[in-house]
Scaffold this active site. Structure first.
Site, short mmCIF file in Angstrom:
data_model
loop_
_atom_site.label_atom_id
_atom_site.label_comp_id
_atom_site.label_asym_id
_atom_site.label_seq_id
_atom_site.Cartn_x
_atom_site.Cartn_y
_atom_site.Cartn_z
N PHE A 138 13.28 18.17 -17.13
CA PHE A 138 11.85 17.93 -17.03
C PHE A 138 11.30 17.11 -18.20
O PHE A 138 10.10 16.79 -18.24
CB PHE A 138 11.08 19.26 -16.94
CG PHE A 138 11.32 20.20 -18.11
CD1 PHE A 138 10.62 20.06 -19.29
CD2 PHE A 138 12.27 21.21 -18.00
CE1 PHE A 138 10.84 20.93 -20.36
CE2 PHE A 138 12.50 22.08 -19.07
CZ PHE A 138 11.78 21.93 -20.25
N ARG B 206 0.73 32.81 -30.00
CA ARG B 206 1.69 32.79 -28.87
C ARG B 206 1.35 33.88 -27.87
O ARG B 206 1.42 33.69 -26.66
CB ARG B 206 3.13 32.96 -29.38
CG ARG B 206 3.69 31.76 -30.12
CD ARG B 206 3.82 30.53 -29.28
NE ARG B 206 4.74 30.67 -28.17
CZ ARG B 206 5.20 29.65 -27.44
NH1 ARG B 206 4.82 28.41 -27.71
NH2 ARG B 206 6.01 29.85 -26.44
N ARG C 35 -2.85 30.96 -20.53
CA ARG C 35 -2.08 30.43 -19.39
C ARG C 35 -2.21 31.34 -18.17
O ARG C 35 -2.25 30.87 -17.03
CB ARG C 35 -0.62 30.26 -19.80
CG ARG C 35 -0.40 29.08 -20.76
CD ARG C 35 0.94 29.12 -21.42
NE ARG C 35 1.26 27.88 -22.13
CZ ARG C 35 2.30 27.72 -22.92
NH1 ARG C 35 3.15 28.74 -23.13
NH2 ARG C 35 2.53 26.56 -23.52
N TYR D 92 8.82 17.28 -29.21
CA TYR D 92 9.63 17.96 -28.18
C TYR D 92 11.12 17.60 -28.30
O TYR D 92 11.83 17.63 -27.30
CB TYR D 92 9.11 17.60 -26.78
CG TYR D 92 7.81 18.29 -26.41
CD1 TYR D 92 7.69 19.68 -26.44
CD2 TYR D 92 6.69 17.55 -26.01
CE1 TYR D 92 6.49 20.32 -26.09
CE2 TYR D 92 5.49 18.19 -25.65
CZ TYR D 92 5.41 19.57 -25.69
OH TYR D 92 4.24 20.21 -25.33
N ASN E 162 0.44 23.82 -18.01
CA ASN E 162 0.12 25.15 -18.55
C ASN E 162 -0.91 25.11 -19.68
O ASN E 162 -0.97 26.00 -20.52
CB ASN E 162 1.40 25.90 -18.95
CG ASN E 162 2.20 25.17 -20.01
OD1 ASN E 162 1.76 24.14 -20.53
ND2 ASN E 162 3.36 25.70 -20.35
P1 IDP Z 1 6.14 26.52 -24.85
O1 IDP Z 1 5.13 25.45 -24.57
O2 IDP Z 1 5.72 27.85 -24.30
O3 IDP Z 1 6.53 26.60 -26.31
P2 IDP Z 1 8.68 25.18 -24.38
O4 IDP Z 1 9.92 25.84 -23.87
O5 IDP Z 1 8.64 24.76 -25.80
O6 IDP Z 1 7.47 26.17 -24.03
O7 IDP Z 1 8.40 23.93 -23.44
C1 IDP Z 1 7.44 22.96 -23.80
C2 IDP Z 1 6.65 22.59 -22.57
O8 IDP Z 1 7.54 21.98 -21.63
C3 IDP Z 1 6.04 23.75 -21.79
O9 IDP Z 1 4.80 24.21 -22.33
C4 IDP Z 1 5.87 23.15 -20.42
O10 IDP Z 1 4.72 22.32 -20.37
C5 IDP Z 1 7.12 22.27 -20.32
N1 IDP Z 1 8.21 22.96 -19.63
C6 IDP Z 1 9.02 23.92 -20.12
N2 IDP Z 1 9.91 24.36 -19.19
C7 IDP Z 1 9.64 23.63 -18.07
C8 IDP Z 1 10.21 23.60 -16.75
O11 IDP Z 1 11.14 24.35 -16.42
N3 IDP Z 1 9.66 22.72 -15.88
C9 IDP Z 1 8.62 21.88 -16.19
N4 IDP Z 1 8.07 21.87 -17.42
C10 IDP Z 1 8.55 22.74 -18.34
MG MG Z 2 7.59 25.33 -27.52
#
Ligand code: IDP
Ligand code: MG
Length: 187
Positions: A93, A121, A138, A85, A148
């Site tokens: 977050f 995706r 999801r 990450y 999620n």
């Molecule tokens: P993705 O999992 O759909 O690729 P990313 O933007 O890569 O999404 O974010 C990684 C993970 O970080 C997300 O799956 C979610 O668990 C968490 N996340 C992303 N945005 C937020 C937020 O605004 N609040 C809390 N957790 C978030």
């Molecule tokens: Mg991602």
């Protein structure tokens, strides 16, 4: 995240035209199909494991026609999560995300098939559960962005990086399914 599509989420939902998909993960095959046999990392997150959703996730990917070439359950080290990450390090977050992802076991898988990165995706749905369409993983199983259920790589390059981060090469199995392929897509 607001109700509008975030840029990262939108990027994750849109598939590049097939001709533009780099051929990085194509495995050599003996006169087999010319389809891009991509690989992607899919991980059922701790909430998904706790809720006994692993079987449903596997079933969806198998039914779609993808091939499982690696799978393990693990408590993901924080060092791996930090690399996984690293793009999100500055997000508010981020600490909660790392803490949540390391709070329990994850089931990590590598799936193979034509355009599996983009298709997976679409199968998992929007990052924000409130935006995830019914029928997606999801959209069927989660109500909050921070729980999620599932991860899937969002690009072919990202998939290659993530598979190398999460799996040793000897944990991936090349197994033959030529007899099955002809019923999934033409040669
Ligand atoms: P993705 O999992 O759909 O690729 P990313 O933007 O890569 O999404 O974010 C990684 C993970 O970080 C997300 O799956 C979610 O668990 C968490 N996340 C992303 N945005 C937020 C937020 O605004 N609040 C809390 N957790 C978030
Ligand atoms: Mg991602």
């Amino acid at each position: 995240m607001s109700c509008l599509f975030g840029r990262a989420a939108l990027r994750g939902l849109l598939c590049p035209p097939r001709a533009l998909v780099p051929n990085l993960l194509v495995r050599p095959s003996s006169g087999g199909p010319s389809w891009n046999q991509e690989r992607t990392l899919v991980a059922v997150k701790p909430d998904g494991v706790h809720r006994r959703l692993v079987g449903d996730v596997i079933q969806r990917f198998e039914r779609r026609g993808f091939k499982l070439v690696g799978m393990k359950m693990l408590q993901v080290p924080k060092s791996v999560l930090a690399e996984h990450y690293h793009d999100l390090q500055k997000k508010p977050f981020y600490p909660a995300l790392i803490s949540y992802m390391s709070s329990g076991p994850v089931v990590a898988m590598v799936w193979e098939g034509p355009n599996v990165v983009c298709t997976s995706r679409a199968m998992i749905g929007h990052t924000d559960s409130a935006e995830a369409a019914p029928g997606t993983i999801r959209g069927d199983f989660s109500v909050h962005i921070s729980r999620n259920v599932i991860h899937a790589s969002d690009s072919v390059d990202g998939a290659q990086r993530e598979i190398q981060l999460w799996f040793q090469s000897n944990e991936l199995v090349d197994w033959a399914d030529e007899g099955h392929r002809s019923s999934l897509y033409p040669a």
